[in-house]
Design an enzyme around this catalytic site. Structure first.
Site, PDB file in Angstrom:
ATOM      1  N   GLY A 180       5.367   2.712  14.015  1.00  8.98           N
ATOM      2  CA  GLY A 180       4.732   3.340  12.910  1.00  8.98           C
ATOM      3  C   GLY A 180       3.545   4.270  13.553  1.00  8.98           C
ATOM      4  O   GLY A 180       3.737   4.938  14.572  1.00  8.98           O
ATOM      5  N   ALA A 181       2.470   4.272  13.013  1.00  8.17           N
ATOM      6  CA  ALA A 181       1.306   5.019  13.340  1.00  8.17           C
ATOM      7  C   ALA A 181       1.094   4.905  14.951  1.00  8.17           C
ATOM      8  O   ALA A 181       1.032   5.715  15.503  1.00  8.17           O
ATOM      9  CB  ALA A 181      -0.075   4.837  12.500  1.00  8.17           C
ATOM     10  N   MET A 182       0.872   3.569  15.512  1.00  8.47           N
ATOM     11  CA  MET A 182       0.396   3.624  16.633  1.00  8.47           C
ATOM     12  C   MET A 182       1.558   3.680  17.680  1.00  8.47           C
ATOM     13  O   MET A 182       1.413   4.169  18.848  1.00  8.47           O
ATOM     14  CB  MET A 182      -0.349   2.016  16.702  1.00  8.47           C
ATOM     15  CG  MET A 182      -1.638   1.971  16.078  1.00  8.47           C
ATOM     16  SD  MET A 182      -2.815   3.058  16.824  1.00  8.47           S
ATOM     17  CE  MET A 182      -3.345   1.960  18.270  1.00  8.47           C
ATOM     18  N   GLY A 183       2.663   2.881  17.351  1.00  9.68           N
ATOM     19  CA  GLY A 183       3.808   2.870  18.052  1.00  9.68           C
ATOM     20  C   GLY A 183       4.161   4.230  18.444  1.00  9.68           C
ATOM     21  O   GLY A 183       4.750   4.742  19.602  1.00  9.68           O
ATOM     22  N   LYS A 207     -12.404  -8.515  18.518  1.00 14.14           N
ATOM     23  CA  LYS A 207     -12.061  -7.609  17.717  1.00 14.14           C
ATOM     24  C   LYS A 207     -11.514  -8.038  16.284  1.00 14.14           C
ATOM     25  O   LYS A 207     -11.611  -7.530  14.908  1.00 14.14           O
ATOM     26  CB  LYS A 207     -10.810  -6.753  18.366  1.00 14.14           C
ATOM     27  CG  LYS A 207     -10.532  -5.537  17.539  1.00 14.14           C
ATOM     28  CD  LYS A 207      -9.408  -4.635  18.344  1.00 14.14           C
ATOM     29  CE  LYS A 207      -9.456  -3.145  17.729  1.00 14.14           C
ATOM     30  NZ  LYS A 207      -8.145  -2.794  17.614  1.00 14.14           N
ATOM     31  N   ASN A 264     -12.957  -4.796   7.461  1.00 16.70           N
ATOM     32  CA  ASN A 264     -11.819  -4.530   6.941  1.00 16.70           C
ATOM     33  C   ASN A 264     -11.692  -5.510   5.444  1.00 16.70           C
ATOM     34  O   ASN A 264     -11.477  -4.879   4.490  1.00 16.70           O
ATOM     35  CB  ASN A 264     -10.519  -5.042   7.713  1.00 16.70           C
ATOM     36  CG  ASN A 264     -10.104  -4.074   8.888  1.00 16.70           C
ATOM     37  OD1 ASN A 264     -10.988  -3.263   9.333  1.00 16.70           O
ATOM     38  ND2 ASN A 264      -8.951  -4.067   9.118  1.00 16.70           N
ATOM     39  N   GLU A 321      -3.009  -7.563   6.860  1.00 18.01           N
ATOM     40  CA  GLU A 321      -3.169  -8.485   8.027  1.00 18.01           C
ATOM     41  C   GLU A 321      -4.013  -9.566   7.805  1.00 18.01           C
ATOM     42  O   GLU A 321      -4.418 -10.319   8.795  1.00 18.01           O
ATOM     43  CB  GLU A 321      -3.116  -7.696   9.364  1.00 18.01           C
ATOM     44  CG  GLU A 321      -2.092  -6.730   9.650  1.00 18.01           C
ATOM     45  CD  GLU A 321      -2.489  -6.055  10.990  1.00 18.01           C
ATOM     46  OE1 GLU A 321      -3.432  -5.320  11.144  1.00 18.01           O
ATOM     47  OE2 GLU A 321      -1.735  -6.157  11.886  1.00 18.01           O
TER      48      GLU A 321
HETATM   49  P1  NAD Z   1       2.010   1.161  10.620  1.00 17.29           P
HETATM   50  O1  NAD Z   1       1.373   0.576   9.371  1.00 17.29           O
HETATM   51  O2  NAD Z   1       1.912   2.422  10.589  1.00 17.29           O
HETATM   52  O3  NAD Z   1       3.136   0.715  11.109  1.00 17.29           O
HETATM   53  C1  NAD Z   1       3.735  -0.753  10.983  1.00 17.29           C
HETATM   54  C2  NAD Z   1       5.068  -0.755  10.601  1.00 17.29           C
HETATM   55  O4  NAD Z   1       5.381  -0.437   9.088  1.00 17.29           O
HETATM   56  C3  NAD Z   1       6.129   0.266  11.148  1.00 17.29           C
HETATM   57  O5  NAD Z   1       7.242  -0.413  11.622  1.00 17.29           O
HETATM   58  C4  NAD Z   1       6.446   1.254   9.988  1.00 17.29           C
HETATM   59  O6  NAD Z   1       7.513   1.930   9.882  1.00 17.29           O
HETATM   60  C5  NAD Z   1       6.003   0.427   8.812  1.00 17.29           C
HETATM   61  N1  NAD Z   1       5.717   1.295   7.663  1.00 17.29           N
HETATM   62  C6  NAD Z   1       4.691   1.897   7.665  1.00 17.29           C
HETATM   63  N2  NAD Z   1       4.397   2.621   6.344  1.00 17.29           N
HETATM   64  C7  NAD Z   1       5.856   2.442   5.756  1.00 17.29           C
HETATM   65  C8  NAD Z   1       6.449   2.893   4.469  1.00 17.29           C
HETATM   66  N3  NAD Z   1       5.563   3.747   3.721  1.00 17.29           N
HETATM   67  N4  NAD Z   1       7.513   2.090   4.154  1.00 17.29           N
HETATM   68  C9  NAD Z   1       8.110   1.676   4.964  1.00 17.29           C
HETATM   69  N5  NAD Z   1       7.784   1.063   6.360  1.00 17.29           N
HETATM   70  C10 NAD Z   1       6.600   1.438   6.800  1.00 17.29           C
HETATM   71  O7  NAD Z   1       0.966   0.198  11.591  1.00 17.29           O
HETATM   72  P2  NAD Z   1      -0.038   0.679  12.833  1.00 17.29           P
HETATM   73  O8  NAD Z   1      -1.132   1.200  12.053  1.00 17.29           O
HETATM   74  O9  NAD Z   1       0.645   1.445  13.641  1.00 17.29           O
HETATM   75  O10 NAD Z   1      -0.602  -0.635  13.284  1.00 17.29           O
HETATM   76  C11 NAD Z   1       0.307  -1.509  14.323  1.00 17.29           C
HETATM   77  C12 NAD Z   1      -0.886  -2.700  14.805  1.00 17.29           C
HETATM   78  O11 NAD Z   1      -1.975  -1.954  15.454  1.00 17.29           O
HETATM   79  C13 NAD Z   1      -1.365  -3.392  13.704  1.00 17.29           C
HETATM   80  O12 NAD Z   1      -1.722  -4.540  14.071  1.00 17.29           O
HETATM   81  C14 NAD Z   1      -2.555  -2.626  13.509  1.00 17.29           C
HETATM   82  O13 NAD Z   1      -3.911  -3.475  12.851  1.00 17.29           O
HETATM   83  C15 NAD Z   1      -3.036  -2.288  14.826  1.00 17.29           C
HETATM   84  N6  NAD Z   1      -3.858  -1.041  15.149  1.00 17.29           N
HETATM   85  C16 NAD Z   1      -3.766   0.062  14.286  1.00 17.29           C
HETATM   86  C17 NAD Z   1      -4.847   1.224  14.515  1.00 17.29           C
HETATM   87  C18 NAD Z   1      -4.671   2.333  13.824  1.00 17.29           C
HETATM   88  O14 NAD Z   1      -5.360   3.357  14.052  1.00 17.29           O
HETATM   89  N7  NAD Z   1      -3.474   2.711  12.989  1.00 17.29           N
HETATM   90  C19 NAD Z   1      -5.644   1.023  15.715  1.00 17.29           C
HETATM   91  C20 NAD Z   1      -5.628  -0.080  16.295  1.00 17.29           C
HETATM   92  C21 NAD Z   1      -4.916  -1.185  16.199  1.00 17.29           C
END
Ligand code: NAD
Length: 310
Positions: free
Chosen positions: A9-12, A186, A194, A271
């Site tokens: 997702g966003a972070m990955g 954290k 949150n 979460e």
């Molecule tokens: P994310 O929601 O962007 O992605 C997580 C998953 O959800 C992915 O597999 C993604 O494809 C899926 N997803 C997202 N939107 C979707 C949609 N509209 N339809 C179907 N699937 C969807 O998560 P993230 O923000 O990357 O967070 C991952 C971890 O990192 C979490 O534990 C988060 O708390 C943590 N984190 C996030 C941030 C940030 O800035 N985003 C910062 C630090 C830690």
């Protein structure tokens, strides 16, 4: 290094593109079909601080389509999606890759340990950030850092090599001295900011402007401290309160809406069970009552139900 980003997702995606640009062989793995298809067909679009779009061709797959083996699997699902992702990838974990989690929330290490030998698990926290703007598209601002530690440090001698691989991608990684304490620190911050910002539909600065923010904060953190003590985890409520108050500044995070607020607004599960909910459950198990955290968990779940989020 051959690296899988499991949960892209966003972070990955932010980590994946940085690691690929540093010369690592990266595969993005995700369950969201539209997102995977968009990356396969058009590459990953990253919008940076200056408003510019950067398109990078990347390998993206659904978990069922992954057959190769990796040196490193970075788990970047949301906490509640991690168990399912690990089940889906069970067939490719037999060569015992390093499994790294930097996801928010408490309990992720326990989830991973159900699928991966403990001495292959590395956990950490990160202050990098990113937003998923749409399928195949992230928006990123600022920089960040990572602090990480092996779960069984005495049986894991690859930490310097892992840190070097992350730092080749300018991810600013460094070893943590007590990663569980860092994760709790954290999680406690997230369990205040949150949760309340989501319930009050406000940003961090607006929460900080409430005359009773300190009472609300202390109700959560006092229980965190009691449960952490019973679980033999180092936790300093006063230090966390100082860290939380530092976020109110508009030049820091005051104008930011926390990720749980964004999840609720986008009608996606939160979460909460890995934040206030985890502490409420662990408290129950250890005989340490945590009624405020239990109630806040119920309030967030009620809001999810009212919005039709499952
Ligand atoms: P994310 O929601 O962007 O992605 C997580 C998953 O959800 C992915 O597999 C993604 O494809 C899926 N997803 C997202 N939107 C979707 C949609 N509209 N339809 C179907 N699937 C969807 O998560 P993230 O923000 O990357 O967070 C991952 C971890 O990192 C979490 O534990 C988060 O708390 C943590 N984190 C996030 C941030 C940030 O800035 N985003 C910062 C630090 C830690």
């Amino acid at each position: 290094m051959k690296i899988a980003i499991a949960g892209a997702g966003a972070m990955g995606c932010r980590f994946g593109v940085k690691l690929q640009n540093a010369g690592h062989q990266v595969t993005l793995i995700d369950n969201w079909q539209d997102h995977v298809t968009a990356i396969q067909e058009h590459g990953l679009t990253v919008t940076t601080d200056d408003g510019q779009d950067h398109i990078t061709p990347m390998t993206a797959k659904r978990p069922a389509d992954v057959t190769e083996r990796f040196d490193l699997v970075i788990l970047f699902t949301k906490a509640m999606q991690m168990d399912q992702m690990l089940q889906q990838l069970s067939g490719i974990l037999d060569n015992q890759p390093i499994v790294l989690t930097l996801a928010n929330g408490i309990g992720n290490v326990e989830t991973i340990e159900r699928h991966v030998p403990k001495d292959r698990v590395v956990a950490g926290t990160t202050v990098w950030s990113s937003s998923l703007t749409g399928p195949g598209h992230i928006t990123v601002t600022g920089t960040g850092s990572i602090s990480l530690q092996a779960i069984v440090p005495e049986k894991f001698d690859e930490l310097p090599a892992l840190i070097a691989a992350l730092n080749a991608a300018h991810l600013n990684a460094s070893p943590a001295e007590n990663v569980l304490a860092a994760i709790w620190k954290k999680a406690a911050l997230n369990s205040v900011l949150n949760t309340y910002c989501t319930l009050f539909d406000c940003n961090i600065g607006e929460f900080g402007s409430l005359p009773n923010w300190r009472t609300l904060n202390d109700a959560v953190l006092t229980e965190f401290a009691a449960v952490a003590k019973a679980a033999h985890i180092q936790f300093d409520a006063a230090a966390d309160t100082t860290l939380i108050a530092a976020q109110f500044d508009p030049d820091k995070n005051g104008g930011h809406y926390p990720s749980m607020h964004q999840d609720m607004a986008k009608k996606r599960p939160t979460e909460i069970d890995f934040l206030n909910g985890y502490v409420a459950q662990l408290g129950k198990k250890l005989g340490v009552p945590a009624p405020t955290n239990a109630l806040l968990t119920q309030l967030i779940h009620s809001q999810e139900s009212l919005r039709g989020i499952k």
